[in-house]
Design an enzyme around this catalytic site. Structure first.
Site, PDB file in Angstrom:
ATOM      1  N   ASP A  44       0.812  -1.222   0.000  1.00 35.20           N
ATOM      2  CA  ASP A  44       0.000   0.000   0.000  1.00 35.20           C
ATOM      3  C   ASP A  44       0.850   1.278   0.000  1.00 35.20           C
ATOM      4  OD1 ASP A  44      -1.982  -1.960   0.540  1.00 35.20           O
ATOM      5  OD2 ASP A  44      -1.814  -1.610   2.692  1.00 35.20           O
ATOM      6  N   GLU A 203     -11.286  -0.846  -3.242  1.00 39.43           N
ATOM      7  CA  GLU A 203     -10.578  -0.137  -2.180  1.00 39.43           C
ATOM      8  C   GLU A 203      -9.474   0.741  -2.772  1.00 39.43           C
ATOM      9  OE1 GLU A 203      -9.149  -3.426   0.093  1.00 39.43           O
ATOM     10  OE2 GLU A 203      -7.561  -3.944  -1.327  1.00 39.43           O
TER      11      GLU A 203
END
Length: 321
Positions: A44, A203
């Site tokens: 991420d 997401e």
């Protein structure tokens, strides 16, 4: 006549060999990918540029269930070589309301300060510091967006500061949420949250602006799925409505590269040059809990369409002037 025929055959053979060599040269080797830019397992990644340095803010990976408890910062003056700046926020030490699941941070600069937004135990928190390398303190002593505030998970924040200084926060797994932050950057009017779900959205939302057009990007599928990939939609407003681009994912794994997604994008200051940071399954033997951080060039065509990212293209050093 025979001589002309032989010359013709020879020319045809040369052309065929030339075309064959060209095709071979253009064929991507999908069994050998460039090395990750960070050592070990990090996911991420949020990439940013401040001054003449690039910074990466990732999730510390390597635990089933993603149970990491702290965040690190990395800096680079060329995008290729990265220095570990150490732990910048430790949940058990620095927070009173969350101890684990330190995920998917982002950073923004405004009011002469650096604001760090992050997921902590499926809430969204905010930290503040005078430096991009932290350490970050918790100015509100509670979540900025609490678990259960909206449908889906309250994770994966991204803050975009527009040209007029207005700051917008995007977040959410299962659906995308956006709200304009107050001037203090640590509060918002939750009654003004706009929620929507683009087709395929899962997401990791991320916003960029180029030539007056807003690009909302996100991850599709699940991070444990090898098909994990990046799509986007455009709008003339930072809060939409957004029109999804069709045709192909912006970024997708191939061959040895699997699970390529949850990205961020940085523009080289003063240039129309863009780079995308993302994670993939660690090579070799990685999975959705063991991911590594990569950076690739991201390009646009003449119409402003984001072109497919070549995850096998070797990253060259980049300097900020």
């Amino acid at each position: 006549m025979e001589m002309n025929k032989m010359r013709s055959i020879g020319l045809t053979l040369l052309l065929s060999l030339g075309i064959s060599s060209l095709i071979k040269a253009q064929k991507v080797d999908t069994l050998n990918a460039p090395a990750a830019v960070l050592p070990g397992v990090y996911a991420d990644p949020n990439i940013a540029v401040f001054g003449k340095k690039f910074y990466l803010y990732p999730t510390t990976d390597g635990t089933e269930g993603w149970l990491s408890t702290s965040f690190t910062c990395w800096s680079s003056d060329n995008l290729v070589n990265w220095k570990n700046e150490g732990v910048i926020l430790d949940l058990p030490r620095d927070l009173t309301w969350a101890k684990e699941r330190a995920w998917a941070p982002t950073i923004a600069f405004k009011n002469g300060k650096y604001y760090y937004y992050y997921s902590a135990n499926v809430n969204i928190g905010v930290g503040v510091s005078d430096k991009p390398t932290g350490p970050f303190t918790d100015p509100i002593q509670k979540p900025l967006i609490a678990r259960g505030a909206k449908k889906g998970q309250m994770i994966d924040p991204m803050v975009f500061v527009d040209d007029d200084g207005s700051a917008y926060m995007y977040w959410g797994q299962g659906q995308c949420n956006v709200v304009k932050l107050n001037e203090d950057m640590v509060s918002c009017d939750t009654a003004k949250i706009v929620s929507f779900k683009p087709t395929g959205y899962n997401e990791g939302p991320f916003m960029i602006k180029r030539k007056g057009l807003y690009y909302l990007m996100w991850s599709e599928y699940d991070t444990r799925d090898p098909r994990y990939s990046i799509a986007y939609a455009t709008s003339t407003s930072p809060i939409g409505p957004f029109k999804k681009a069709t045709g192909y994912p912006v970024l997708k794994g191939k061959g040895v590269v699997k699970g390529a997604g949850h990205h961020s994008v940085v523009q080289v200051p003063g240039k129309d040059e863009w780079y995308i940071a993302y994670h993939r399954f660690k090579i070799p033997g990685g999975d959705g809990y063991n991911r590594e951080t990569c950076i690739s060039t991201m390009r646009f065509d003449a119409e402003g369409t984001i072109l497919p990212v070549n995850v096998f293209e070797k990253l060259k050093p980049v300097k900020v002037k």
